[in-house]
Motif scaffolding. Structure first.
Motif, PDB file in Angstrom:
ATOM      1  N   TYR A 107       0.864  -1.176   0.000  1.00  0.00           N
ATOM      2  CA  TYR A 107       0.000   0.000   0.000  1.00  0.00           C
ATOM      3  C   TYR A 107       0.899   1.224   0.000  1.00  0.00           C
ATOM      4  N   ASP A 108       0.585   2.190  -0.849  1.00  0.00           N
ATOM      5  CA  ASP A 108       1.427   3.377  -0.971  1.00  0.00           C
ATOM      6  C   ASP A 108       0.782   4.547  -0.222  1.00  0.00           C
ATOM      7  N   PHE A 109       1.573   5.192   0.651  1.00  0.00           N
ATOM      8  CA  PHE A 109       1.097   6.340   1.419  1.00  0.00           C
ATOM      9  C   PHE A 109       2.056   7.511   1.220  1.00  0.00           C
ATOM     10  N   GLY A 110       2.034   8.074   0.043  1.00  0.00           N
ATOM     11  CA  GLY A 110       2.814   9.278  -0.233  1.00  0.00           C
ATOM     12  C   GLY A 110       4.286   9.174   0.075  1.00  0.00           C
ATOM     13  N   GLY A 111       4.973   8.267  -0.556  1.00  0.00           N
ATOM     14  CA  GLY A 111       6.409   8.112  -0.363  1.00  0.00           C
ATOM     15  C   GLY A 111       6.788   6.972   0.550  1.00  0.00           C
ATOM     16  N   PHE A 112       5.862   6.531   1.390  1.00  0.00           N
ATOM     17  CA  PHE A 112       6.098   5.377   2.253  1.00  0.00           C
ATOM     18  C   PHE A 112       5.171   4.251   1.836  1.00  0.00           C
ATOM     19  N   SER A 113       5.729   3.059   1.774  1.00  0.00           N
ATOM     20  CA  SER A 113       4.950   1.892   1.376  1.00  0.00           C
ATOM     21  C   SER A 113       4.862   0.911   2.537  1.00  0.00           C
ATOM     22  N   ILE A 114       3.691   0.320   2.689  1.00  0.00           N
ATOM     23  CA  ILE A 114       3.448  -0.661   3.750  1.00  0.00           C
ATOM     24  C   ILE A 114       3.160  -2.012   3.109  1.00  0.00           C
ATOM     25  N   GLN A 115       3.826  -3.056   3.576  1.00  0.00           N
ATOM     26  CA  GLN A 115       3.646  -4.408   3.060  1.00  0.00           C
ATOM     27  C   GLN A 115       2.891  -5.247   4.097  1.00  0.00           C
ATOM     28  N   PRO A 116       1.590  -5.462   3.906  1.00  0.00           N
ATOM     29  CA  PRO A 116       0.786  -6.146   4.931  1.00  0.00           C
ATOM     30  C   PRO A 116       1.183  -7.586   5.195  1.00  0.00           C
ATOM     31  N   SER A 117       1.877  -8.227   4.253  1.00  0.00           N
ATOM     32  CA  SER A 117       2.293  -9.615   4.481  1.00  0.00           C
ATOM     33  C   SER A 117       3.244  -9.717   5.665  1.00  0.00           C
ATOM     34  N   GLU A 118       3.971  -8.624   5.964  1.00  0.00           N
ATOM     35  CA  GLU A 118       4.880  -8.647   7.109  1.00  0.00           C
ATOM     36  C   GLU A 118       4.121  -8.661   8.434  1.00  0.00           C
ATOM     37  N   PHE A 119       2.927  -8.058   8.453  1.00  0.00           N
ATOM     38  CA  PHE A 119       2.121  -8.028   9.668  1.00  0.00           C
ATOM     39  C   PHE A 119       1.234  -9.268   9.795  1.00  0.00           C
ATOM     40  N   ALA A 120       0.963  -9.910   8.657  1.00  0.00           N
ATOM     41  CA  ALA A 120       0.118 -11.109   8.662  1.00  0.00           C
ATOM     42  C   ALA A 120       0.773 -12.256   9.431  1.00  0.00           C
ATOM     43  N   LYS A 121       2.101 -12.238   9.525  1.00  0.00           N
ATOM     44  CA  LYS A 121       2.801 -13.306  10.258  1.00  0.00           C
ATOM     45  C   LYS A 121       2.427 -13.284  11.738  1.00  0.00           C
ATOM     46  N   ALA A 122       2.416 -12.096  12.337  1.00  0.00           N
ATOM     47  CA  ALA A 122       2.040 -11.978  13.748  1.00  0.00           C
ATOM     48  C   ALA A 122       0.580 -12.359  13.934  1.00  0.00           C
ATOM     49  N   ALA A 123      -0.279 -11.917  13.012  1.00  0.00           N
ATOM     50  CA  ALA A 123      -1.701 -12.236  13.103  1.00  0.00           C
ATOM     51  C   ALA A 123      -1.933 -13.739  13.017  1.00  0.00           C
ATOM     52  N   THR A 124      -1.202 -14.409  12.117  1.00  0.00           N
ATOM     53  CA  THR A 124      -1.347 -15.855  11.973  1.00  0.00           C
ATOM     54  C   THR A 124      -0.818 -16.581  13.202  1.00  0.00           C
ATOM     55  N   ALA A 125       0.297 -16.090  13.760  1.00  0.00           N
ATOM     56  CA  ALA A 125       0.844 -16.694  14.985  1.00  0.00           C
ATOM     57  C   ALA A 125      -0.154 -16.590  16.132  1.00  0.00           C
ATOM     58  N   LEU A 126      -0.837 -15.456  16.235  1.00  0.00           N
ATOM     59  CA  LEU A 126      -1.861 -15.290  17.266  1.00  0.00           C
ATOM     60  C   LEU A 126      -3.032 -16.241  17.039  1.00  0.00           C
ATOM     61  N   ALA A 127      -3.443 -16.375  15.764  1.00  0.00           N
ATOM     62  CA  ALA A 127      -4.577 -17.244  15.441  1.00  0.00           C
ATOM     63  C   ALA A 127      -4.260 -18.708  15.731  1.00  0.00           C
ATOM     64  N   ILE A 128      -3.052 -19.129  15.384  1.00  0.00           N
ATOM     65  CA  ILE A 128      -2.641 -20.511  15.662  1.00  0.00           C
ATOM     66  C   ILE A 128      -2.565 -20.751  17.167  1.00  0.00           C
ATOM     67  N   ALA A 129      -2.019 -19.786  17.894  1.00  0.00           N
ATOM     68  CA  ALA A 129      -1.933 -19.920  19.355  1.00  0.00           C
ATOM     69  C   ALA A 129      -3.326 -19.999  19.974  1.00  0.00           C
ATOM     70  N   LYS A 130      -4.249 -19.189  19.461  1.00  0.00           N
ATOM     71  CA  LYS A 130      -5.631 -19.205  19.953  1.00  0.00           C
ATOM     72  C   LYS A 130      -6.277 -20.558  19.692  1.00  0.00           C
ATOM     73  N   LEU A 131      -6.084 -21.096  18.495  1.00  0.00           N
ATOM     74  CA  LEU A 131      -6.697 -22.380  18.134  1.00  0.00           C
ATOM     75  C   LEU A 131      -6.126 -23.519  18.961  1.00  0.00           C
ATOM     76  N   VAL A 132      -4.810 -23.616  19.008  1.00  0.00           N
ATOM     77  CA  VAL A 132      -4.141 -24.738  19.670  1.00  0.00           C
ATOM     78  C   VAL A 132      -4.352 -24.712  21.181  1.00  0.00           C
ATOM     79  N   SER A 133      -4.514 -23.520  21.761  1.00  0.00           N
ATOM     80  CA  SER A 133      -4.670 -23.426  23.211  1.00  0.00           C
ATOM     81  C   SER A 133      -6.077 -23.768  23.686  1.00  0.00           C
ATOM     82  N   ASP A 134      -6.991 -23.977  22.755  1.00  0.00           N
ATOM     83  CA  ASP A 134      -8.345 -24.389  23.137  1.00  0.00           C
ATOM     84  C   ASP A 134      -8.297 -25.749  23.834  1.00  0.00           C
ATOM     85  N   LYS A 135      -9.033 -25.895  24.911  1.00  0.00           N
ATOM     86  CA  LYS A 135      -8.984 -27.124  25.712  1.00  0.00           C
ATOM     87  C   LYS A 135      -9.438 -28.356  24.929  1.00  0.00           C
TER      88      LYS A 135
END
Length: 425
Positions: A107-135
């Motif tokens: 995503y381009d924000f006037g000279g700075f670009s953001i790559q969401p795939s870099e943030f998706a790793k943390a989100a996926t790690a949280l989702a996996i932790a949430k799933l696996v920690s279910d009793k």
């Protein structure tokens, strides 16, 4: 409890924080060495790449404070929502994303670009932790295994379609996390056998590999016939099934390699396997990378004294090939120390993960260990010619604000979870 509420730094692991800052510092001085010119020794020139990276580093501090402000319960409670938001951001790229070097990943924000795939790793790690920690979650059951794979599949496929297969490869690292939490070992063994067959088929061709696998199959049958007849009678159909699946996989490797892979992907694999020698085109980056690292010798040429670094011999040296600067200017000793620093960093995360009282925190800790290790191992393997060039950053070293923020989020969520370990959830 009062001291915890009044102090967001209470209970955090300062050893891990130290590793974070020393890695960022070493990364930045190497980016500076790559991007500074002979007449431009100016630390506050924010129009340069090292200046922009300094801005991203500075903005990381309020980001860290924001992460630490939230209670650990927040990350567990809203893990699913954070994961869904990351998928929406990845989907949005196909509508308003910016194409850079053939990939619509920013995503381009006037000279700075953001790559969401870099943030998706943390989100996926949280989702996996949430799933696996279910009793009720049990990784020995097929339906729960499918649930985990679905969580990994969606971000990986969306990132692959950008196309950015290098970033998507990181999601395979979660198999080690799932194994740690109870996934049967045969899943790991199947993955290892598949990878071995893939490489062998590319090197020898599918005909010779099929012949070799058939000979191995006959040897196995003779072994069972003479030494384990009862087992052979019970498992003959299973053995035949395994061989047929392996044969189909071998045949599909050739089909996929020649009709699905792009030509530059095929060229890189052929160079890695020694089937072709193209150091002027596809193999240019790898050849220059290896040559640059080797030129550093034992002690290196000295900081800002790397002739090949200053001469721009290695393309994209400030990003995927940043470790070549370490090799040339700091030599074997400096490179070994950087690798040792990363190893100690990973071991510290594992040590902290093991002391968690919450399963959610432990699984998340192992998830980020797997992600950091995959980035570290693949990037180093790539720059020294052991792995093909796939475009994956070295944590905290490679130039790029999104990568820096992505790794920062990964780490400091875990630091917040660990700081809360002595309290009841």
């Amino acid at each position: 409890m009062r001291s915890r509420k009044n102090n967001i730094f209470y209970g955090i692991d300062w050893v891990l924080v130290f590793f974070y800052f020393i890695l960022i510092f070493l990364g930045w001085i190497n980016i500076y060495s790559v991007t500074v010119t002979e007449n431009q020794f100016d630390l506050i020139n924010f129009s340069t790449e090292y200046g922009k990276q300094l801005i991203w580093i500075g903005l990381s501090f309020p980001l860290i404070l924001l992460i630490l402000l939230f209670e650990a319960k927040f990350y567990e409670k809203f893990a699913s929502l954070i994961y869904l938001c990351s998928l929406v951001l990845l989907l949005g790229l196909f509508i308003v994303g910016k194409n850079i070097n053939g990939a619509t990943s920013w995503y381009d924000f006037g000279g700075f670009s953001i790559q969401p795939s870099e943030f998706a790793k943390a989100a996926t790690a949280l989702a996996i932790a949430k799933l696996v920690s279910d009793k009720l979650f049990n990784l020995k059951k097929l339906n729960t295994q499918i649930q985990a794979l679905i969580i990994l599949f969606f971000p990986a496929i969306l990132i692959t379609l950008q196309p950015d297969p290098g970033s998507a490869i990181v999601y395979t690292a979660f198999i080690f996390v799932l194994y740690r939490e109870g996934l049967p070992f045969y899943h790991i063994s199947v993955a290892f056998v598949a990878l071995t067959l893939f490489i062998v088929t590319l090197y020898f061709g599918y005909i010779y590999t099929l012949i070799g696998s058939f000979v191995l199959f006959i040897i196995i049958l003779f072994y069972f016939y003479f030494y384990r007849k009862k087992a052979l009678k019970k498992g003959l159909i299973k053995i035949l099934g395994i061989y047929l699946v392996a044969a189909l996989f071998i045949f599909s490797v050739d089909l996929v390699f020649n009709h699905v892979f792009e030509q530059h992907h095929r060229d890189r694999f052929n160079i890695l396997l020694g089937k072709t020698d193209d150091i002027k085109n596809i193999g240019y980056n790898t050849n220059q990378s290896v040559t640059t690292i080797a030129s550093g010798g034992l002690t290196g040429k000295g900081y800002l004294e790397g002739e090949r670094t200053q001469g721009d011999f290695v393309p994209e040296q400030q990003t995927d090939y940043i470790f070549t600067t370490v090799g040339e200017e700091w030599g074997f000793i400096g490179s070994a120390l950087v690798i040792l620093l990363f190893v100690l960093f990973l071991l510290r995360i594992i040590q902290i993960a093991e002391r968690q009282k919450s399963k959610f925190s432990r699984v998340y800790g192992y998830s980020i260990t797997a992600i950091f290790f995959t980035h570290f191992a693949i990037n180093i393997g790539m720059v020294i010619g052991l792995l093909p060039t796939i475009g994956i950053p070295l944590p905290f070293f490679s130039y790029g604000g999104s990568a820096l923020w992505g790794f920062t989020i990964l780490l400091f969520i875990f630091i917040r979870l660990d700081a809360n370990r002595s309290y009841e959830w």
